[in-house]
Design an enzyme around this catalytic site. Structure first.
Site, PDB file in Angstrom:
ATOM      1  CG  HIS A 129      -2.074   0.934   1.157  1.00 10.96           C
ATOM      2  ND1 HIS A 129      -3.386   0.558   1.355  1.00 10.96           N
ATOM      3  CD2 HIS A 129      -2.118   2.268   0.908  1.00 10.96           C
ATOM      4  CE1 HIS A 129      -4.179   1.620   1.251  1.00 10.96           C
ATOM      5  NE2 HIS A 129      -3.436   2.674   0.974  1.00 10.96           N
ATOM      6  CD  GLU A 188      -6.019   4.133  -4.252  1.00  9.37           C
ATOM      7  OE1 GLU A 188      -5.155   5.023  -4.197  1.00  9.37           O
ATOM      8  OE2 GLU A 188      -7.199   4.315  -3.909  1.00  9.37           O
ATOM      9  CD  GLU A 195      -8.627   3.125   0.210  1.00  9.84           C
ATOM     10  OE1 GLU A 195      -8.642   4.341  -0.057  1.00  9.84           O
ATOM     11  OE2 GLU A 195      -7.594   2.444   0.232  1.00  9.84           O
ATOM     12  CD1 TRP A 213      -2.059   7.989   1.222  1.00  6.59           C
ATOM     13  CD2 TRP A 213       0.064   7.514   1.779  1.00  6.59           C
ATOM     14  NE1 TRP A 213      -1.986   6.648   1.512  1.00  6.59           N
ATOM     15  CE2 TRP A 213      -0.701   6.330   1.844  1.00  6.59           C
ATOM     16  CE3 TRP A 213       1.425   7.458   2.081  1.00  6.59           C
ATOM     17  CZ2 TRP A 213      -0.146   5.100   2.221  1.00  6.59           C
ATOM     18  CZ3 TRP A 213       1.978   6.244   2.455  1.00  6.59           C
ATOM     19  CH2 TRP A 213       1.191   5.087   2.522  1.00  6.59           C
TER      20      TRP A 213
HETATM   21  C1  BGP Z   1      -6.564   6.241  -1.370  1.00  2.00           C
HETATM   22  C2  BGP Z   1      -5.536   5.495  -0.572  1.00  2.00           C
HETATM   23  C3  BGP Z   1      -5.699   5.615   0.909  1.00  2.00           C
HETATM   24  C4  BGP Z   1      -6.243   6.940   1.404  1.00  2.00           C
HETATM   25  C5  BGP Z   1      -7.368   7.448   0.539  1.00  2.00           C
HETATM   26  C6  BGP Z   1      -7.799   8.852   0.852  1.00  2.00           C
HETATM   27  O1  BGP Z   1      -5.969   6.677  -2.545  1.00  2.00           O
HETATM   28  O2  BGP Z   1      -5.553   4.142  -0.887  1.00  2.00           O
HETATM   29  O3  BGP Z   1      -4.499   5.220   1.490  1.00  2.00           O
HETATM   30  O4  BGP Z   1      -5.266   7.837   1.676  1.00  2.00           O
HETATM   31  O5  BGP Z   1      -7.075   7.392  -0.813  1.00  2.00           O
HETATM   32  O6  BGP Z   1      -6.990   9.738   0.155  1.00  2.00           O
HETATM   33  P1  BGP Z   1      -6.377  11.036   0.784  1.00  2.00           P
HETATM   34  O7  BGP Z   1      -5.651  10.553   1.989  1.00  2.00           O
HETATM   35  O8  BGP Z   1      -5.478  11.594  -0.263  1.00  2.00           O
HETATM   36  O9  BGP Z   1      -7.505  11.919   1.098  1.00  2.00           O
END
Ligand code: BGP
Length: 467
Positions: free
Chosen positions: A115, A159, A374, A428
């Site tokens: 991940h 992803e 998700e 992130w």
């Molecule tokens: C997806 C990821 C997650 C999480 C989520 C929300 O892309 O798999 O790890 O972070 O998005 O995104 P963000 O944190 O950018 O709002």
């Protein structure tokens, strides 16, 4: 009133790097993100949600609130601190304890091998652009399949699309490269080969359990459906983010339309791909072996034709209106549409989830099963009276589950939903202020507090009725 099936999973999602913290504990190796966050952002992966120590509490809460599935990822660098070679036993022990706790609490773990967190020693050598990384990943996967026989549901990657996008197009993920389409498609391709090899190995070795992959699938619409140039912009944008990796997953090849779109994008933006015959043999051998597809869905985009200079601005701070996305010869995202959007400019469109599920069913009929792995609302939650009155989140989830229910009604095989995220974790490229959890985390004390949405989710899981 809509009812979800009896065996439906009402899950919550997490990811190792965003939840665990303890980045220097028990022999964990560094990942590229450690350095990248230190150098480019105002936060780090410490303390995250301290899941490394708090997981018994999070699983207890999950059980108490009717959550019967959890997405967890294994941090590759806890098992192999430098990506390969000597095993770090303490890391192995941690995940055995974690999975045992899941089973004790009757919360089924859906386990992702990768991940976003390639060990730094491998990331610095090109990550998946370097074909040696494929071998290292497959070795790591083989180790995990054998070691963690208590796991029933495996996901190779989370992803692949946003990894290429974040690392080589937007530049918000390490190594922070922008506008490099050759690297983007090569990363997509090489990761899909790594996925296919791991799936084939899993099946050939006769392991019990299921295996699949999680793709982020934002739906792309033309701003003006009557304008062929806008339709083309939506098609090209869909190839970049969705169709290229879906073709690799389920066709074991790239359709004529896909490859023609890729060549067009490269002819405008520069670059060449290295696609080898043996890659396609690997992809083909795995295309019918995926037990499930995980769909991460948050938003849709409206595309207009665009031929000017490429420019992308990532809205990391949640100041609405801070996003820009325009790619020469592909298109530009139109944010000024009559659709609600989050503070981070994500356009909220539940119909997009329905359309995406039905697209899989129609275009890739060899898919077997779908989990929504998700979906959720990123929000600047307000903590009052020991909770968060997150009606907007409840509304968001309700609308998306309603779209899922419609897709099931129309013949799609969707077996579960994992809200992002189980408890608050850090984001992130947006930090600790963008929260998604059912449980509020005070990142200083690491106390958990159920939000209004947690109570709503418990009721939903019990009755399976969307009202
Ligand atoms: C997806 C990821 C997650 C999480 C989520 C929300 O892309 O798999 O790890 O972070 O998005 O995104 P963000 O944190 O950018 O709002």
């Amino acid at each position: 009133m809509k009812r979800l099936p009896e065996d439906f999973i009402f899950g919550g999602a997490t990811a190792a790097y965003q939840a665990e913290g303890a980045t220097h504990e028990d022999g964990k190796g560094r990942v590229a993100w450690d350095t990248f966050l230190e150098e480019n952002y105002w936060y780090t992966a410490e303390p995250a949600s301290d899941f490394y120590h708090k997981y018994p509490l999070d699983l207890q809460l999950a059980q108490e609130f009717g959550v019967n599935g959890i997405r967890i990822s294994i941090a590759w660098s806890r098992i192999f601190p430098t990506g390969f070679g000597e095993v770090n036993q303490k890391g192995v022990d941690f995940y055995h304890k974690l999975f045992a706790e899941c089973h004790k609490r009757h919360v089924e773990p859906f386990v992702t091998l990768h991940h976003f967190d390639t060990p730094e020693s491998l990331h610095s050598k090109g990550d998946f652009l370097n074909r040696e990384n494929i071998d290292h990943f497959v070795d790591y996967a083989a180790f995990c399949f054998k070691e963690f026989s208590e796991v029933n549901y495996w996901t190779t990657f989370n992803e692949i699309g946003p990894i290429g996008d974040g690392q080589y197009l937007v530049g918000k993920f390490p190594p922070g490269i922008q506008y490099d389409f050759a690297k983007l498609f090569q990363s997509h391709h090489n990761m899909m080969v790594a996925h296919a090899r791991a799936v084939k190995l899993f099946k050939d070795s006769g392991y019990s359990g299921e295996i699949g992959v999680v793709h982020a699938l934002p739906t792309k619409y033309p701003y003006n459906p009557a304008d062929p140039a806008d339709v083309r912009a939506a098609e090209l944008e869909d190839i970049i983010h969705n169709k290229f990796i879906l073709d690799a997953t389920y066709l074991g090849d790239y359709s004529k339309k896909t490859i023609e779109g890729v060549l067009h994008i490269l002819s405008v933006n520069g670059g060449k791909l290295d696609l080898q015959d043996e890659d396609f043999a690997v992809l083909k051998a795995a295309k019918d072996l995926n037990d499930f597809l995980g769909i991460n869905y948050y938003m849709s985009d409206w595309m207009r034709a665009f031929d000017g200079e490429t420019e992308i601005t990532h809205n990391a701070t949640g100041d609405k209106g801070g996003s820009k996305y325009q790619i020469k010869g592909v298109g530009r995202r139109e944010f000024d549409v009559d659709i609600p959007r989050t503070d981070w400019d994500w356009l909220i469109y539940p119909q997009g989830l329905y359309d995406q599920i039905m697209r899989i069913k129609q275009d890739y009929p060899n898919y077997k099963k779908i989990y929504i792995t998700e979906n959720g609302l990123g929000y600047k939650d307000e903590f009052v009276n020991g909770t968060v009155y997150d009606d907007a989140r409840i509304d968001y989830v309700k609308q998306h589950l309603s779209a899922v229910s419609d897709a099931i009604h129309d013949g799609a095989n969707v077996k579960g939903y994992f809200i992002w995220s189980l408890m608050d974790v850090f984001s992130w490229s947006n930090g600790y202020e963008k929260r998604y959890g059912l449980f509020y985390v005070d990142f200083e004390t690491q106390e958990r507090y159920p939000k209004k949405s947690a109570y709503w989710y418990r009721d939903l899981a019990q009755r399976r009725v969307i009202e």
